[in-house]
Design a protein around this motif. Structure first.
Motif, PDB file in Angstrom:
ATOM      1  N   ASP A 241     111.233  -4.289  62.381  1.00 37.25           N
ATOM      2  CA  ASP A 241     111.588  -5.539  62.902  1.00 37.25           C
ATOM      3  C   ASP A 241     112.436  -6.314  61.832  1.00 37.25           C
ATOM      4  O   ASP A 241     113.410  -6.760  62.087  1.00 37.25           O
ATOM      5  N   GLU A 242     112.131  -5.985  60.493  1.00 36.08           N
ATOM      6  CA  GLU A 242     112.875  -6.734  59.640  1.00 36.08           C
ATOM      7  C   GLU A 242     114.576  -6.167  59.648  1.00 36.08           C
ATOM      8  O   GLU A 242     115.482  -6.885  59.759  1.00 36.08           O
ATOM      9  N   LYS A 243     114.707  -4.910  59.990  1.00 33.88           N
ATOM     10  CA  LYS A 243     116.000  -4.389  59.975  1.00 33.88           C
ATOM     11  C   LYS A 243     116.801  -4.909  61.280  1.00 33.88           C
ATOM     12  O   LYS A 243     117.857  -5.537  61.052  1.00 33.88           O
ATOM     13  N   LEU A 244     116.290  -5.006  62.236  1.00 31.85           N
ATOM     14  CA  LEU A 244     116.679  -5.357  63.396  1.00 31.85           C
ATOM     15  C   LEU A 244     117.144  -7.043  63.450  1.00 31.85           C
ATOM     16  O   LEU A 244     118.191  -7.645  63.557  1.00 31.85           O
ATOM     17  N   LEU A 245     115.921  -7.734  62.786  1.00 33.87           N
ATOM     18  CA  LEU A 245     116.225  -9.049  62.586  1.00 33.87           C
ATOM     19  C   LEU A 245     117.440  -9.440  61.649  1.00 33.87           C
ATOM     20  O   LEU A 245     118.103 -10.512  61.953  1.00 33.87           O
ATOM     21  N   ARG A 246     117.517  -8.839  60.535  1.00 33.86           N
ATOM     22  CA  ARG A 246     118.458  -9.044  59.561  1.00 33.86           C
ATOM     23  C   ARG A 246     119.910  -8.875  60.420  1.00 33.86           C
ATOM     24  O   ARG A 246     120.910  -9.645  60.108  1.00 33.86           O
ATOM     25  N   TYR A 247     119.862  -7.547  61.018  1.00 32.48           N
ATOM     26  CA  TYR A 247     121.133  -7.321  61.324  1.00 32.48           C
ATOM     27  C   TYR A 247     121.591  -8.189  62.513  1.00 32.48           C
ATOM     28  O   TYR A 247     122.704  -8.815  62.690  1.00 32.48           O
TER      29      TYR A 247
END
Length: 344
Positions: free
Chosen positions: A22-28
């Motif tokens: 989730d964090e990766k996608l959100l950040r991106y």
DNA sequence: AAATTCCCCAACCGCCCTAAG
DNA sequence: TCTTAGGGCGGTTGGGGAATT
């Protein structure tokens, strides 16, 4: 090349998303905004297919999602819209700010369907004419999708008026009553979530009381000319002199939005228009190490009223595009007890 | 307290549509 | 015109928490 694709696909993760993903996608998404989902999945370093990322974003990570239980007003609106649109969840969701099609679909299949079934059973006990009839009425299919099955779904006027009463209340409470967000939803939602809802109400207000269009069912003058001509102004008269709509077995084939003169929603793309800079600003003020499943916390909807205001304002801007459409829809709704959905 | 059942909901699947090549 | 890839949508499933026995 082909083998390579197979290799890549075989590495793709499935199932529940981890907080790290989730964090990766959100950040991106916050830094790059939307694009090709396959690229997003790859560039964000996710072992997921683009589709999976898209779904996760739309249904969970999107910052403008409303959390918590459906309010009675929302429930009524869903029921009402479903009676017109059938299982066009995305179109229903487009008219419920902050709700996803998946959420509405789940809610319908679990809660409303059941509740409706109960209502129908009760009505069957009281009156000789069922409110919902089915060619093959035996089990749960009695509430099957009118779009996909050969079902004649007749909604009688008295039931329709119950909706109207709710909707009348909704038109005032949703658009005028600021206590809506705190009083109508599940007690378990957080104050932050309530504030998100309040932010949502800011732009709901901008619809100029769209639901008031629902109230006047008995006024034929509200029936748009296109509807009267396209549907021939046919009226189904029930046993008790009630009028209802008929959802035909092939209604999905006729392109309901066209036949109903529902113009396409300009803002129908359920993915929000991201103000990346603004979101980044909020994002940077929070620890990325916090559990990302509480994504809304990352967007500062909490205690800052200004944030609420700007958030609402932005959504107002986005939603105004579709204002005319909703109003048009509601005009359609206002007339639907007198409609006959002509079956091809 | 443990076992079982219920049921909600996140996520996948498959189909369709559209645009690009 | 055909093929392919991507996106969108509705239907369906299965994990897991809640409720019940």
């Amino acid at each position: 090349m082909g083998n390579n694709n197979i290799m890549i696909k075989s590495k793709l993760r499935k199932g529940l998303w981890s907080p790290e993903e989730d964090e990766k996608l959100l950040r991106y998404m916050l830094t790059n905004g939307q694009g090709c989902w396959t690229d997003i999945a790859r560039n964000a370093g996710l072992q997921r297919c683009g589709k999976s990322c898209r779904l996760r974003w739309i249904n969970y990570l999107r910052p403008d999602l409303k959390r918590g239980a459906f309010s009675p007003q929302e429930e009524d609106l869903i029921v009402h819209l479903h009676s017109i649109l059938g299982n066009r969840w995305s179109q229903i969701a487009a008219r419920l700010p902050g709700r996803t099609d998946n959420e509405i679909k789940n809610f319908w299949n679990s809660t409303l369907k059941k509740r409706f079934k109960l209502t129908v059973n009760n009505n069957n006990n009281n009156t000789p004419s069922p409110n919902i009839t089915n060619n093959n009425c035996s089990d749960d299919s009695s509430f099957s999708d009118p779009n996909t099955n050969g079902i004649m779904m007749i909604m009688h006027l008295n039931e329709q008026q119950q909706y109207d009463n709710h909707l009348m209340a909704m038109s005032s409470s949703m658009c005028m009553d600021s206590s809506y967000s705190s009083s109508s939803t599940s007690s378990s939602i957080s104050s932050m979530q309530q504030q998100q809802q309040q932010a949502a109400m800011v732009f709901t207000d901008q619809f100029n009381d769209p639901f008031s269009m629902l109230i006047d069912h008995n006024n034929n003058s509200n029936v748009p000319q296109c509807l009267m001509t396209q549907f021939g102004g046919m009226v189904e008269e029930g046993h008790n002199g009630n009028y209802g709509i008929i959802m035909g077995p092939n209604i999905n084939k006729m392109g309901l939005e066209r036949e109903l003169c529902l113009p396409p929603l300009e803002n129908d793309n359920s993915a929000p228009v991201l103000d990346v800079k603004r979101l980044n600003n909020h994002f940077n003020h929070h620890s990325i190490h916090q559990k990302v499943s509480k994504v809304e916390e990352l967007f500062g909807f909490g205690n800052n009223n200004n944030n609420n205001y700007h958030h609402g304002q932005q959504q107002v801007e986005n939603l105004k595009i579709g204002e005319w459409d909703l109003e048009g829809l509601m005009q359609d709704i206002s007339s639907f007890p007198f409609l006959d959905f002509q079956v091809e």
